[in-house]
Design a protein around this motif. Structure first.
Motif, PDB file in Angstrom:
ATOM      1  N   CYS A 206       0.875  -1.177   0.000  1.00 22.35           N
ATOM      2  CA  CYS A 206       0.000   0.000   0.000  1.00 22.35           C
ATOM      3  C   CYS A 206       0.909   1.222   0.000  1.00 22.35           C
ATOM      4  CB  CYS A 206      -0.900   0.056   1.229  1.00 22.35           C
ATOM      5  SG  CYS A 206      -2.127  -1.259   1.343  1.00 22.35           S
ATOM      6  N   ASP A 207       0.524   2.235  -0.780  1.00 21.52           N
ATOM      7  CA  ASP A 207       1.349   3.442  -0.849  1.00 21.52           C
ATOM      8  C   ASP A 207       0.725   4.626  -0.115  1.00 21.52           C
ATOM      9  OD1 ASP A 207      -0.710   4.395  -2.494  1.00 21.52           O
ATOM     10  OD2 ASP A 207       0.490   4.303  -4.331  1.00 21.52           O
ATOM     11  N   GLY A 208      -0.369   4.390   0.597  1.00 16.73           N
ATOM     12  CA  GLY A 208      -1.070   5.464   1.287  1.00 16.73           C
ATOM     13  C   GLY A 208      -2.359   5.846   0.585  1.00 16.73           C
ATOM     14  N   THR A 209      -2.495   5.499  -0.693  1.00 16.27           N
ATOM     15  CA  THR A 209      -3.705   5.769  -1.467  1.00 16.27           C
ATOM     16  C   THR A 209      -4.234   4.498  -2.125  1.00 16.27           C
ATOM     17  OG1 THR A 209      -2.899   7.990  -1.942  1.00 16.27           O
ATOM     18  CG2 THR A 209      -4.698   7.174  -3.317  1.00 16.27           C
ATOM     19  N   TRP A 210      -3.326   3.700  -2.680  1.00 12.29           N
ATOM     20  CA  TRP A 210      -3.676   2.469  -3.389  1.00 12.29           C
ATOM     21  C   TRP A 210      -3.007   1.274  -2.723  1.00 12.29           C
ATOM     22  CZ3 TRP A 210      -7.106   2.139  -7.383  1.00 12.29           C
ATOM     23  CH2 TRP A 210      -7.466   3.343  -8.007  1.00 12.29           C
ATOM     24  N   CYS A 211      -3.695   0.128  -2.775  1.00 12.12           N
ATOM     25  CA  CYS A 211      -3.117  -1.123  -2.302  1.00 12.12           C
ATOM     26  C   CYS A 211      -3.113  -2.138  -3.437  1.00 12.12           C
ATOM     27  CB  CYS A 211      -3.918  -1.710  -1.140  1.00 12.12           C
ATOM     28  SG  CYS A 211      -3.826  -0.741   0.374  1.00 12.12           S
ATOM     29  N   ARG A 212      -2.012  -2.859  -3.546  1.00 10.07           N
ATOM     30  CA  ARG A 212      -1.951  -4.010  -4.452  1.00 10.07           C
ATOM     31  C   ARG A 212      -2.363  -5.217  -3.622  1.00 10.07           C
ATOM     32  NH1 ARG A 212       2.884  -7.410  -6.118  1.00 10.07           N
ATOM     33  NH2 ARG A 212       1.913  -8.874  -7.551  1.00 10.07           N
ATOM     34  N   ILE A 213      -3.378  -5.924  -4.082  1.00 11.94           N
ATOM     35  CA  ILE A 213      -3.918  -7.057  -3.335  1.00 11.94           C
ATOM     36  C   ILE A 213      -3.966  -8.298  -4.217  1.00 11.94           C
ATOM     37  CG2 ILE A 213      -5.271  -5.585  -1.801  1.00 11.94           C
ATOM     38  CD1 ILE A 213      -7.777  -6.370  -3.423  1.00 11.94           C
TER      39      ILE A 213
END
Length: 177
Positions: free
Chosen positions: A141-148
């Protein structure tokens, strides 16, 4: 004599406020940040009313990988909270540091699905549609988007991006690596 009584009274207040901030008996846990998110390690986890096996089981979780929030520690016990606000105590050995998230559990019955995207951009292509309540493995997670990643039993796993605010199990603006 009056100064001595006042000093004792102030000492008593200081000690009381310190004890109020510590778990029962003043024994601290791991020293890791509290609160923090973890996940359930097994398909059967007893949620107890207090931090020992002598306390009554209030609930039994039956979903391995479910994200929970540790909100207190006492010896080998962790006080946790689930996405619905249910709280209780579990043994630390039943918890995993693996980060997972629930896709919009607050939207169950309100929306059909949200899009899992091929890139961290609202204009990304749709990889899959996720129903509220699906458990996702959080990769980053970059603070806005998460790779799941969604683990599917009889098909290939699905990997993509979702806005961080659509997951329960990661804090706002938190970075996960």
């Amino acid at each position: 004599m009056r100064k001595f009584v006042l000093a004792i009274a102030l000492l008593g207040l200081s000690t009381a406020s310190t004890l109020a901030q510590q778990p029962p008996g003043g024994r601290l846990g791991t020293g890791l940040p509290v609160p923090r998110y973890v996940s359930l390690k097994t398909d059967r986890v007893n949620l107890r009313e207090g931090p020992s096996k002598d306390h009554r089981t209030a609930w039994v979780f039956q979903r391995a990988g479910l994200p929970v929030e540790i909100i207190a520690e006492y010896e080998t016990w962790r006080r946790i909270r689930d996405s619905e606000g249910t709280e209780g105590w579990v043994l630390h050995s039943l918890l995993s540091g693996r980060r997972t998230g629930l896709v919009m559990p607050w939207a169950k019955g309100k929306i059909a699905s949200i899009n899992l995207l091929d890139r961290a951009d609202d204009r990304g292509g749709t990889v899959a549609q996720l129903q509220p309540g699906v458990i996702a493995n959080i990769k980053t997670c970059d603070g806005t988007w998460c790779r799941i990643v969604i683990i599917l039993e009889r098909a290939r796993d699905v990997d993509g991006y979702v806005r961080q605010d659509k997951l329960w199990g990661v804090y706002p603006n938190e970075k996960v690596e």
